[in-house]
Scaffold this motif. Structure first.
Motif, mmCIF file in Angstrom:
data_model
loop_
_atom_site.group_PDB
_atom_site.id
_atom_site.type_symbol
_atom_site.label_atom_id
_atom_site.label_comp_id
_atom_site.label_asym_id
_atom_site.label_seq_id
_atom_site.Cartn_x
_atom_site.Cartn_y
_atom_site.Cartn_z
ATOM 1 N N ASP A 197 -109.641 13.372 13.729
ATOM 2 C CA ASP A 197 -108.490 13.866 14.473
ATOM 3 C C ASP A 197 -107.261 13.133 13.970
ATOM 4 O OD1 ASP A 197 -106.560 14.577 16.316
ATOM 5 O OD2 ASP A 197 -107.886 14.399 18.049
ATOM 6 N N ARG A 237 -104.211 13.191 15.517
ATOM 7 C CA ARG A 237 -103.404 12.716 16.641
ATOM 8 C C ARG A 237 -101.933 12.563 16.228
ATOM 9 N NH1 ARG A 237 -106.750 11.512 20.764
ATOM 10 N NH2 ARG A 237 -108.907 10.948 20.269
ATOM 11 N N ARG A 287 -99.286 13.569 17.489
ATOM 12 C CA ARG A 287 -98.353 13.234 18.562
ATOM 13 C C ARG A 287 -98.260 11.723 18.769
ATOM 14 N NH1 ARG A 287 -102.798 15.691 19.796
ATOM 15 N NH2 ARG A 287 -104.342 14.840 21.253
ATOM 16 N N ASP A 288 -99.239 10.963 18.234
ATOM 17 C CA ASP A 288 -99.159 9.508 18.317
ATOM 18 C C ASP A 288 -98.277 8.930 17.212
ATOM 19 O OD1 ASP A 288 -100.873 9.611 20.459
ATOM 20 O OD2 ASP A 288 -102.658 9.071 19.314
ATOM 21 N N ASP A 348 -92.491 11.803 17.181
ATOM 22 C CA ASP A 348 -91.850 12.250 18.420
ATOM 23 C C ASP A 348 -91.686 13.767 18.419
ATOM 24 O OD1 ASP A 348 -91.584 9.678 19.462
ATOM 25 O OD2 ASP A 348 -89.668 9.356 18.451
ATOM 26 N N ASP A 382 -93.984 21.981 19.291
ATOM 27 C CA ASP A 382 -94.673 21.105 20.231
ATOM 28 C C ASP A 382 -95.965 20.612 19.583
ATOM 29 O OD1 ASP A 382 -95.824 19.789 22.320
ATOM 30 O OD2 ASP A 382 -96.074 21.545 23.610
ATOM 31 N N LEU A 383 -96.051 19.315 19.316
ATOM 32 C CA LEU A 383 -97.228 18.767 18.653
ATOM 33 C C LEU A 383 -98.462 18.771 19.546
ATOM 34 C CD1 LEU A 383 -95.679 15.819 16.627
ATOM 35 C CD2 LEU A 383 -96.523 18.004 15.779
ATOM 36 N N GLU A 384 -98.282 19.033 20.829
ATOM 37 C CA GLU A 384 -99.461 19.178 21.693
ATOM 38 C C GLU A 384 -100.278 20.397 21.282
ATOM 39 O OE1 GLU A 384 -100.631 17.169 23.969
ATOM 40 O OE2 GLU A 384 -99.001 15.729 23.748
ATOM 41 N N ALA A 385 -99.628 21.352 20.626
ATOM 42 C CA ALA A 385 -100.323 22.568 20.181
ATOM 43 C C ALA A 385 -100.742 22.487 18.719
ATOM 44 C CB ALA A 385 -99.417 23.786 20.386
ATOM 45 N N ASP A 414 -102.775 21.896 15.323
ATOM 46 C CA ASP A 414 -104.191 22.053 14.959
ATOM 47 C C ASP A 414 -104.611 20.842 14.137
ATOM 48 O OD1 ASP A 414 -106.715 23.002 14.450
ATOM 49 O OD2 ASP A 414 -106.098 24.442 12.922
ATOM 50 N N ASP A 415 -104.638 19.677 14.787
ATOM 51 C CA ASP A 415 -104.876 18.432 14.059
ATOM 52 C C ASP A 415 -106.214 17.797 14.397
ATOM 53 O OD1 ASP A 415 -104.256 17.740 16.630
ATOM 54 O OD2 ASP A 415 -102.646 16.331 16.130
#
Length: 418
Positions: free
Chosen positions: A2, A4, A6-7, A10, A156-159, A161-162
């Motif tokens: 993964d 991640r 978003r970690d 920003d 939006d990095l919450e969406a 595909d990582d």
């Protein structure tokens, strides 16, 4: 694995570059990206100079530079005029000098406060993979292009595909300076108990078999697509975890406590480890395919030499069947240009199948493969990462098994096979 993202970021803005932004197009003498729109919510609305990591991916190489990028309003001294925000990149920045109009561009604000600018030629595997990883939808149908340039869209990095990354995704991210997070690391003690946790690395077939045993949720007789996908992704994760366990002492022995590191030794060790990683991935993939085929009851032979001298990875149901009932399958974790090798394999059959885990395919590549009678087979979770017109042109593992099973049944019914 993964990413991640978003970690690490920003936020990320993305767009297709216009001719005025690409210095190589020689339409404008400026070295600037249009920076208005939502991306200003990420970067701010005041003149700011950021530290910047630049990367450019084309089909042959990766260009890299580290310097600065400056956000400024080109009309800051013009009263009563709307702001015109731009990102200025330095003259002589090799990645930016190489980019072309129409290339895909990502601008990310890192959690450290610095900026990363990544550009990729749209027909490359890197572009497809970056678009998937960031979830930026640059492959969507083009709309009306503004006269001067396209603004960055913010995503939006919450969406993103990582998750469920393959080795090429991981390699790409490491080029960006991001180390993927390894899942299933809690299973590392089982691997150490089984294989010792030190060099030499365990035999590929035994390592792959243990990974299948540890993937208890996948049944190839119920869902061969999900089983193959789970086996491969679990093996990648566990290999990364085990590799770190085994390789760290090697790196310590080669480089620790040295005042000067010999660059030739450094690259020799890195190249050896990277080549071993990809070589093992390919052999593990073949091992998982064979296990899946055995579970489904398909008959096949491996690496058999045909009359023309070619040796397909898998031949169904075998040499005894007539050519019109044979099905040939090649296996490659990623395709790149290696799919052309399949064209020379198994000329007795009109269509050759290539099973892959590749997340970096594009329409041009698949069209070229189809023109050479090569059909692409991917597990359905990989197929789901492709949208638009591409996904329907990819065969699932279940569909391939159906094709091979029907031909095998016809060979048995005709008396060619017992």
């Amino acid at each position: 694995m993964d990413a991640r993202l978003r970690d690490h970021f920003d936020g990320v803005g993305a767009k297709k570059l216009s001719a005025t932004e690409a210095a190589s197009a020689q339409v404008s003498r400026g070295h600037e990206l249009a920076a208005g729109g939502p991306v200003l919510d990420l970067l701010g609305r005041s003149r700011t100079q950021f530290s910047c990591h630049y990367l450019y991916f084309n089909a042959d190489e990766v260009l890299e530079d580290r310097s600065t990028i400056t956000l400024y309003d080109a009309r800051e001294h013009q009263q009563n005029r709307s702001p015109e925000w731009r990102l200025y990149y330095p003259s002589g920045c090799q990645p930016m000098e190489a980019m072309q109009a129409g290339d895909w561009c990502w601008v990310g604000r890192l959690t450290t406060g610095s900026v990363m600018v990544v550009v990729a030629a749209p027909d490359t595997s890197a572009a497809v993979r970056l678009n998937q990883l960031f979830g930026t939808q640059l492959d969507r149908p083009a709309g009306v292009t503004p006269v001067r340039s396209l603004q960055f869209d913010l995503f939006d990095l919450e969406a993103a595909d990582d998750g469920n990354l393959d080795l090429d995704d991981a390699d790409l991210l490491q080029t960006l300076g991001i180390s993927p997070t390894v899942e299933h690391e809690d299973l590392l003690p089982r691997l150490v108990d089984q294989f010792g946790g030190r060099l030499p690395m365990p035999p590929v077939a035994q390592f792959a078999a243990l990974c299948r045993d540890l993937t208890l949720t996948s049944d190839p007789t119920v869902d061969p697509d999900q089983a193959l996908f789970d086996w491969v992704t679990t093996t990648n994760d566990l290999y990364f975890a085990y590799e770190r366990q085994v390789v760290q002492p090697l790196l310590d022995a080669e480089f620790a406590h040295r005042d000067v590191i010999d660059i030739d030794i450094f690259f020799a060790v890195a190249t050896r480890l990277k080549n071993a990683r990809f070589s093992r991935a390919g052999k593990s993939f073949e091992s998982h395919i064979a296990a899946m085929l055995d579970a489904t009851g398909l008959r096949y032979e491996t690496q058999v030499r045909l009359e023309d001298g070619s040796k397909p990875d898998f031949l169904f149901p075998g040499l005894r069947a007539p050519a019109d009932l044979q099905t040939q399958l090649a296996a490659k974790t990623t395709t790149k240009e290696r799919w052309r090798q399949v064209v020379g394999e198994g000329r007795q059959s009109q269509t050759r199948y290539l099973v892959t885990m590749d997340r970096g395919l594009n329409l041009d590549v698949v069209t070229a493969m189809e023109a050479k009678d090569v059909a692409v087979v991917v597990p359905s979770p990989v197929r789901a990462t492709y949208g638009g017109a591409l996904a329907p042109r990819l065969t699932t593992v279940r569909d391939f098994i159906t094709i091979a099973s029907e031909r095998q049944a016809r060979a048995v019914a005709s008396g060619v096979l017992p």
